[in-house]
Design a protein around this motif. Structure first.
Motif, PDB file in Angstrom:
ATOM      1  N   GLN A   6      39.209   9.173  71.197  1.00 27.45           N
ATOM      2  CA  GLN A   6      39.410  10.524  70.685  1.00 27.45           C
ATOM      3  C   GLN A   6      38.062  11.150  70.295  1.00 27.45           C
ATOM      4  O   GLN A   6      37.818  12.317  70.575  1.00 27.45           O
ATOM      5  CB  GLN A   6      40.373  10.490  69.475  1.00 27.45           C
ATOM      6  N   LEU A   7      37.220  10.356  69.612  1.00 27.78           N
ATOM      7  CA  LEU A   7      35.889  10.853  69.218  1.00 27.78           C
ATOM      8  C   LEU A   7      35.066  11.255  70.448  1.00 27.78           C
ATOM      9  O   LEU A   7      34.419  12.305  70.458  1.00 27.78           O
ATOM     10  CB  LEU A   7      35.133   9.782  68.423  1.00 27.78           C
ATOM     11  N   ASN A   8      35.075  10.419  71.460  1.00 25.54           N
ATOM     12  CA  ASN A   8      34.321  10.701  72.691  1.00 25.54           C
ATOM     13  C   ASN A   8      34.850  11.960  73.365  1.00 25.54           C
ATOM     14  O   ASN A   8      34.068  12.778  73.874  1.00 25.54           O
ATOM     15  CB  ASN A   8      34.367   9.520  73.662  1.00 25.54           C
ATOM     16  N   LYS A   9      36.192  12.150  73.357  1.00 26.29           N
ATOM     17  CA  LYS A   9      36.799  13.324  73.967  1.00 26.29           C
ATOM     18  C   LYS A   9      36.335  14.583  73.223  1.00 26.29           C
ATOM     19  O   LYS A   9      35.953  15.580  73.835  1.00 26.29           O
ATOM     20  CB  LYS A   9      38.317  13.200  73.944  1.00 26.29           C
ATOM     21  N   GLU A  10      36.393  14.543  71.888  1.00 27.90           N
ATOM     22  CA  GLU A  10      35.966  15.684  71.077  1.00 27.90           C
ATOM     23  C   GLU A  10      34.469  15.969  71.290  1.00 27.90           C
ATOM     24  O   GLU A  10      34.066  17.128  71.392  1.00 27.90           O
ATOM     25  CB  GLU A  10      36.242  15.412  69.592  1.00 27.90           C
ATOM     26  N   PHE A  11      33.671  14.898  71.349  1.00 27.33           N
ATOM     27  CA  PHE A  11      32.231  15.069  71.557  1.00 27.33           C
ATOM     28  C   PHE A  11      31.957  15.765  72.895  1.00 27.33           C
ATOM     29  O   PHE A  11      31.139  16.682  72.975  1.00 27.33           O
ATOM     30  CB  PHE A  11      31.513  13.714  71.500  1.00 27.33           C
ATOM     31  N   LYS A  12      32.679  15.371  73.929  1.00 27.51           N
ATOM     32  CA  LYS A  12      32.496  15.981  75.251  1.00 27.51           C
ATOM     33  C   LYS A  12      32.866  17.460  75.213  1.00 27.51           C
ATOM     34  O   LYS A  12      32.205  18.286  75.832  1.00 27.51           O
ATOM     35  CB  LYS A  12      33.315  15.242  76.299  1.00 27.51           C
ATOM     36  N   GLU A  13      33.904  17.798  74.475  1.00 28.51           N
ATOM     37  CA  GLU A  13      34.302  19.202  74.358  1.00 28.51           C
ATOM     38  C   GLU A  13      33.212  20.005  73.648  1.00 28.51           C
ATOM     39  O   GLU A  13      32.863  21.112  74.055  1.00 28.51           O
ATOM     40  CB  GLU A  13      35.631  19.318  73.597  1.00 28.51           C
ATOM     41  N   TYR A  14      32.697  19.444  72.538  1.00 23.56           N
ATOM     42  CA  TYR A  14      31.602  20.111  71.822  1.00 23.56           C
ATOM     43  C   TYR A  14      30.372  20.280  72.713  1.00 23.56           C
ATOM     44  O   TYR A  14      29.728  21.331  72.711  1.00 23.56           O
ATOM     45  CB  TYR A  14      31.226  19.355  70.545  1.00 23.56           C
ATOM     46  N   GLU A  15      30.059  19.246  73.454  1.00 27.64           N
ATOM     47  CA  GLU A  15      28.897  19.305  74.355  1.00 27.64           C
ATOM     48  C   GLU A  15      29.097  20.367  75.430  1.00 27.64           C
ATOM     49  O   GLU A  15      28.169  21.108  75.764  1.00 27.64           O
ATOM     50  CB  GLU A  15      28.640  17.939  75.024  1.00 27.64           C
ATOM     51  N   GLN A  17      30.884  23.082  75.133  1.00 28.49           N
ATOM     52  CA  GLN A  17      30.745  24.368  74.457  1.00 28.49           C
ATOM     53  C   GLN A  17      29.257  24.661  74.200  1.00 28.49           C
ATOM     54  O   GLN A  17      28.787  25.792  74.392  1.00 28.49           O
ATOM     55  CB  GLN A  17      31.527  24.374  73.141  1.00 28.49           C
ATOM     56  N   ARG A  18      28.537  23.644  73.742  1.00 23.58           N
ATOM     57  CA  ARG A  18      27.100  23.820  73.476  1.00 23.58           C
ATOM     58  C   ARG A  18      26.369  24.223  74.752  1.00 23.58           C
ATOM     59  O   ARG A  18      25.551  25.145  74.749  1.00 23.58           O
ATOM     60  CB  ARG A  18      26.499  22.521  72.914  1.00 23.58           C
ATOM     61  N   THR A  19      26.671  23.553  75.827  1.00 25.42           N
ATOM     62  CA  THR A  19      26.019  23.842  77.108  1.00 25.42           C
ATOM     63  C   THR A  19      26.344  25.260  77.560  1.00 25.42           C
ATOM     64  O   THR A  19      25.464  25.982  78.042  1.00 25.42           O
ATOM     65  CB  THR A  19      26.462  22.814  78.167  1.00 25.42           C
ATOM     66  N   ALA A  20      27.609  25.689  77.396  1.00 25.79           N
ATOM     67  CA  ALA A  20      28.022  27.043  77.783  1.00 25.79           C
ATOM     68  C   ALA A  20      27.296  28.078  76.931  1.00 25.79           C
ATOM     69  O   ALA A  20      26.821  29.104  77.438  1.00 25.79           O
ATOM     70  CB  ALA A  20      29.535  27.198  77.669  1.00 25.79           C
ATOM     71  N   ILE A  21      27.200  27.821  75.627  1.00 25.25           N
ATOM     72  CA  ILE A  21      26.512  28.750  74.717  1.00 25.25           C
ATOM     73  C   ILE A  21      25.027  28.831  75.081  1.00 25.25           C
ATOM     74  O   ILE A  21      24.455  29.919  75.158  1.00 25.25           O
ATOM     75  CB  ILE A  21      26.713  28.323  73.242  1.00 25.25           C
ATOM     76  N   LYS A  22      24.441  27.673  75.321  1.00 26.26           N
ATOM     77  CA  LYS A  22      23.005  27.638  75.684  1.00 26.26           C
ATOM     78  C   LYS A  22      22.786  28.431  76.963  1.00 26.26           C
ATOM     79  O   LYS A  22      21.826  29.200  77.072  1.00 26.26           O
ATOM     80  CB  LYS A  22      22.555  26.192  75.864  1.00 26.26           C
ATOM     81  N   SER A  23      23.649  28.252  77.939  1.00 33.35           N
ATOM     82  CA  SER A  23      23.530  28.961  79.199  1.00 33.35           C
ATOM     83  C   SER A  23      23.606  30.470  78.981  1.00 33.35           C
ATOM     84  O   SER A  23      22.832  31.229  79.552  1.00 33.35           O
ATOM     85  CB  SER A  23      24.621  28.489  80.158  1.00 33.35           C
ATOM     86  N   LYS A  24      24.563  30.909  78.144  1.00 36.65           N
ATOM     87  CA  LYS A  24      24.703  32.343  77.840  1.00 36.65           C
ATOM     88  C   LYS A  24      23.469  32.874  77.118  1.00 36.65           C
ATOM     89  O   LYS A  24      23.014  33.980  77.397  1.00 36.65           O
ATOM     90  CB  LYS A  24      25.950  32.586  76.985  1.00 36.65           C
ATOM     91  N   ILE A  25      22.976  32.085  76.169  1.00 39.93           N
ATOM     92  CA  ILE A  25      21.789  32.500  75.414  1.00 39.93           C
ATOM     93  C   ILE A  25      20.577  32.608  76.337  1.00 39.93           C
ATOM     94  O   ILE A  25      19.775  33.526  76.217  1.00 39.93           O
ATOM     95  CB  ILE A  25      21.507  31.520  74.248  1.00 39.93           C
TER      96      ILE A  25
END
Length: 183
Positions: A6-15, A17-25
């Motif tokens: 579950q932790l790994n799944k949540e971490f992948k989701e956060y990552e 989102q982070r990658t998408a935000i970084k790309s937009k920025i």
């Protein structure tokens, strides 16, 4: 194990989102980079390359004129000193931009003068020597009087040693050869 999964799944989701935000920025910066490359980097590089080409061509022309001037001076020196075997290439004179910029590259002219006068002096020295013609031939190959004399001297010593060896061998054969038998 379930908690870890579950932790790994949540971490992948956060990552993600982070990658998408970084790309937009970074989108505006990437657009800026493209424009900068097209409007600044590439034109400056082209201009630098063009200027380098023009500078190189100008320097080649200046060096060429200097070399022609030095070659003319060299030919004049050779004629005056009766040195007809020496070539400009053998002098080792190399024109650089510092000497080419000077109206008269005195250092290089002095180098040429010393070389030609040295050759003339060497030929005058050789002229009165035993085996002078051979020494002159060797000197013209190497432009080193000492070496030319040594080569010819060694050659003649070897020839003389070979003549002596043959004479001794011939004399030994005559002594050993049987005479006519008594009757």
């Amino acid at each position: 194990k379930d908690v870890r999964a579950q932790l790994n799944k949540e971490f992948k989701e956060y990552e993600a989102q982070r990658t998408a935000i970084k790309s937009k920025i970074l989108e505006p910066y990437k657009a800026f980079e493209q424009i900068y490359r097209e409007c600044v980097t590439e034109p400056f590089k082209r201009a630098d390359a063009d200027l380098k080409g023009k500078i190189d061509a100008t320097e080649r022309e200046i060096k060429g004129r200097c070399e022609k001037q030095l070659e003319a001076y060299f030919q004049e020196l050779c004629a005056v000193n009766h040195v007809d075997f020496l070539t400009f290439a053998q002098t080792g004179v190399r024109v650089d931009m510092a000497s080419a910029r000077a109206k008269t590259p005195k250092k290089l002219m002095d180098q040429l003068r010393m070389m030609v006068e040295g050759c003339a002096q060497a030929m005058a020295t050789i002229d009165g020597m035993e085996h002078g013609d051979e020494i002159a031939v060797e000197y013209k190959k190497c432009l080193d009087l000492t070496l030319a004399i040594r080569l010819v001297t060694e050659r003649h010593q070897k020839l003389e040693a070979e003549r002596q060896r043959k004479a001794e061998a011939k004399a030994a054969c005559i002594r050993v050869a049987p005479g006519p038998e008594p009757a």
